[in-house]
Design an enzyme around this catalytic site. Structure first.
Site, PDB file in Angstrom:
ATOM      1  N   LYS A 172      10.784   6.205  -5.464  1.00  0.00           N
ATOM      2  CA  LYS A 172       9.484   5.927  -4.047  1.00  0.00           C
ATOM      3  C   LYS A 172       8.607   4.719  -4.041  1.00  0.00           C
ATOM      4  O   LYS A 172       8.978   4.410  -2.265  1.00  0.00           O
ATOM      5  CB  LYS A 172       8.444   6.904  -4.634  1.00  0.00           C
ATOM      6  CG  LYS A 172       6.873   6.983  -4.031  1.00  0.00           C
ATOM      7  CD  LYS A 172       6.931   7.491  -2.937  1.00  0.00           C
ATOM      8  CE  LYS A 172       5.292   7.322  -1.931  1.00  0.00           C
ATOM      9  NZ  LYS A 172       5.176   7.495  -0.940  1.00  0.00           N
ATOM     10  N   LYS A 241      -2.075  -1.716  -3.688  1.00  0.00           N
ATOM     11  CA  LYS A 241      -1.868  -1.087  -4.894  1.00  0.00           C
ATOM     12  C   LYS A 241      -0.587  -1.100  -5.020  1.00  0.00           C
ATOM     13  O   LYS A 241       0.801  -1.469  -6.129  1.00  0.00           O
ATOM     14  CB  LYS A 241      -2.518  -0.359  -5.569  1.00  0.00           C
ATOM     15  CG  LYS A 241      -2.400   0.720  -6.878  1.00  0.00           C
ATOM     16  CD  LYS A 241      -1.250   1.451  -6.911  1.00  0.00           C
ATOM     17  CE  LYS A 241      -1.229   2.933  -5.520  1.00  0.00           C
ATOM     18  NZ  LYS A 241      -0.304   3.814  -6.065  1.00  0.00           N
TER      19      LYS A 241
END
Length: 297
Positions: A172, A241
């Protein structure tokens, strides 16, 4: 009937809950701020529980979709966490974008309770989540995946077993390298075309049909062409993030990431100008401001 708990009803968690409900799944919802899932529960005829432990105890498959690693840690651990409520034969799944070590840290506790455990982050937008058209990258055992598959097939058109626990999370982050690279490349290409006198919408529509027209390019059109009237799809704060997670993993593996570092620099500059809650496509606004078209708005 399989009972599925969705733990975390932000934009993506809400969309996933809608897809599961549409498929006839018996649905349980939990959110750390309860009022944020009460209306959704009424709409979907779902049950709301007070703790993650209760969500795990009442479900066959409990899926967390949360903003970051600390949120995942909070929801999974402690006397009221998912791990406390897990039982033999159930499967705990984290679909958040977090470092691979996060899910690996929960494995022993899950196995001690006889529960399966998977990391299964997704690729796709909120609309794709709501219509069950995500891609799911699964890390963990094949047996646990088969137990969770009924829920996954309500959420995705493609479910891929990547490898052992944590491998889905690693892939991911690698996929997001491409996504954020495309996001900045789109912004640069669009502003370059605009400064050359090409209409913004015309230029973007050409990008969509060009050799670079990946699915991301198509579904981000409105965010780039009409940023002031399009709801946020993925925020600059979450982009920052995720870029930090990517660079942290890269550093641990000694992989150089010069383009990703440059992407993070532009995101930081855009957040300084616009705040963290605007869509990540707003890096184009920062580029316009840097090109002398005024202050980013």
């Amino acid at each position: 009937m399989t009972t599925v708990a969705v733990v975390g009803t932000g934009r993506m968690g809400t969309a996933m809950a809608r897809s599961l409900a549409r498929g006839g799944t018996d649905l349980i919802l939990y959110n750390r701020t309860p009022e944020k899932c009460a209306v959704l529960a009424d709409q979907l005829h779902a049950r709301v529980v007070d703790t993650p432990a209760a969500a795990a105890a009442a479900s066959d498959i409990a899926i967390s979709m949360l903003a970051d690693g600390p949120a995942v840690e909070e929801v999974w651990t402690g006397p009221e966490g998912l791990l406390e409520g897990a039982s033999a034969g159930s499967v705990l799944v984290d679909m958040s974008t977090v470092p691979p070590d996060v899910i690996r840290g929960f494995e022993a506790a899950a196995r001690d309770r006889g529960a399966g455990i998977l990391d299964a982050p997704v690729s796709g937008s909120v609309p794709l989540a709501e219509t069950g058209k995500l891609t799911i990258m699964v890390g963990g055992s094949a047996d646990d995946l088969e137990r969770a598959r009924p829920a996954f097939e309500q959420l995705a058109t493609r479910v891929v077993h990547i490898g052992p626990l944590g491998s889905g999370a690693s892939l991911k982050l690698a996929v997001n390298v491409l996504i954020f690279g495309l996001n900045q490349a789109l912004a640069e290409a669009l502003v370059l075309a605009e400064r050359s006198g090409v209409d913004r919408a015309l230029a973007y529509d050409f990008f969509v049909t060009s050799a670079a027209g990946a699915p991301f390019v198509g579904y981000k059109r409105d965010h780039f062409v009409s940023p002031d009237t399009t709801p946020v799809g993925f925020s600059l704060g979450l982009t920052r993030k995720d870029l930090g997670l990517i660079l942290g993993l890269a550093e641990s593996l000694q992989v150089p990431m010069p383009q990703t570092r440059g992407n993070l620099d532009l995101v930081e500059d855009t957040i300084a100008a616009l705040g963290p809650d605007r869509d990540t496509a707003l890096v184009a606004e920062q580029l316009r401001a840097m090109a002398g078209e005024g202050v980013a708005r």
